[in-house]
Each structure stands twice: as structure tokens, then as C-alpha cells.
Design an enzyme around this catalytic site. Sequence first.
Site, PDB file in Angstrom:
ATOM      1  CB  SER A 187      63.873  37.348 -21.313  1.00 38.30           C
ATOM      2  OG  SER A 187      64.196  36.886 -22.615  1.00 38.30           O
ATOM      3  CE1 TYR A 200      66.620  33.567 -18.498  1.00 38.32           C
ATOM      4  CE2 TYR A 200      65.483  33.904 -20.577  1.00 38.32           C
ATOM      5  CZ  TYR A 200      66.297  34.375 -19.575  1.00 38.32           C
ATOM      6  OH  TYR A 200      66.786  35.660 -19.640  1.00 38.32           O
TER       7      TYR A 200
END
Length: 315
Positions: A187, A200
Site C-alpha cells: 500500500s 495496517y
Amino acid sequence: MELMELFFISLGAAVSIYYGVKLVLFSRMLFPKLWFPLSKSFFTSMGEWAVVTGASEGIGRAYAFLLAEQGMNVVIMSRTKVSLDQVAKEIGDTTGQKVKVIVTDFMKENVFSDIEGQLGDLNIGVLVNNVGMLPNLIPCEFLECADLNQTITNVINCNVKTMAKMCRIILPGMENRGKGLILNISSGIASIPFPLYTLYAASKVFLERFSQGLQAEYKDKGIIVQAVAPFGVSTRMASYQQVNTVTLSPEDFVKSSLQYVRAGDKTHGSVRHTVLGWLLRTIPLKVLYAQCILHSLQDYVKKKLEEQKASIPAS
């Protein structure tokens, strides 16, 4: 005095050369077709089958479709059988390629011996580790995560353990054949320590470092390992944000990202996201970590989720 002058001239030249090289390398990422061309048979030359985790929707589904369009048979994996069966039918009807469905929940323990058995002796040339989970749709501080102990376990199992285990299962066959491609989907927010997405983002940092280390170990054996770190892609995890200049559809992002497979051990997968990554790293962290910025981020996500709920017709 002459020695000092020579030192500063040499230092200036070295800095100019350093940043000149960085500029050239950055500019290459803006023209992937020119700098990193692929033959039409590139993907099928890796092997007969591609394996894609988290393939029932979004980015994973797009990878499965595009790899099948390149002539590969695909193994699609997720926990939702109905969705997988639908995707398998669509891929088969559209491309004529074989599709194998494996239903599994990567947040659970001890699922990998069954997966390894189902993959059997398939000639797997491409692995896309796409499956991942976001602890909370609305960004929040670490201790505010609901059911935090279980959330920690789920994130580690899904985002970290699954990627390493799938590499462990599939990498030996690639090593034996002397070729293969592994794409690990990270990401863009892992580019910096990212408050409110701490767990995350940290899980994706592991993925990137693991990918980069693996590439250094296996590059000379004919295997490409790459971390792909997108920013905005219109998926369920991103609350299906409207496609715009910086938010891409899954299909457009995946089509773009496959042009970068020879571009190094980490890419952002598109020209737009490459520029975004550069901009994010140039902003001082003190600015990004300001409370007004973090609260604005929370408010923005809440607003988008409310708009999404309001757009769903009542049953």
C-alpha cells in the site's frame, strides 16, 4: 584555501551526480513501456498457471482476469465461494482459460497444508499475494481498534503470514524451473509511518522488506519478486471511491502495474501513484502528523462512508 575549495567543488559535483542519477531513475518510472518492455509471451513463459489470493473482487479479481487474458490458467483464492464461482465463470467464458477455485479464510490458522495439497504439481509461473485486511474502515488510533487482540491476530495472519506462507509453497517450484514472478500487493501509505493506520501500514512494511530481501536472494535464479504499493484504487477497502485523477479502477491499476514488473523490487504500479509517492515522501512528517490533518482525514473517511450508505437504496 585551495584544498578547501577543491573539497567543496568535489562535494558539489558528487551531490549533483547523485541527484542527477535519482532524477533519471525516477523519470524511467514515468515511461514504463519504453524502459521496461515485455514480450507478448512474457507471462506464459513463466509457467502455465497463475495463483491470485483475494481474487473474488477488486484488485485480485482484476489480476486474475488480466493474467488469464495473457493466456495463463488461474487459481483464484478467497473465503467467499459464491463470489469465486462467479469470477471463475466470467474468466472462463471471457478468456477460455482454465480456472481453479480454492475457498479458504486466510485469517484462520493452519489453512496452508490444505492449500498446498490443492495446488498439487501445477506449473505455477505467477503468484499474486493480494489478500489483505484493513483493521477499521474509519482510521483510528491503535488502542481504539475494536476487539484489538483479535484484530492484531487477523492482520498478522492475513497481511503478513499468508504472503510468507504462499511464497514458501510456490517459490520452490519456481526455483527448480529457474523462472517465475511474485507480486506482493502493499500500500502507498506504507511509504511513511502512517498514524491512524498504524497496524495496517506496519504490516505492509513487512511485506515490502520481505519482498525486497527475497528479490535479492532469488534474482540470479531467474525469479522476479516485486512489492506493488498502490494509493487510491476504487475497491471495497477504499469504500469504492469514485474513479478520478488519482483514484484508479482496479482494472486500470492492474493493467498499468503489469507494465512495471521489470522495474525493480518495489513500484507504485502507475505513473500517477509514482508521483503521489514522491510527493508524500517530500512532505515533512510534522505537517502530516498535525492533529488538524489527522482529524481531517478521519472526517473525510466518515463522510465518504456516510455518502456510500446514503446511495444504497433501501430494501
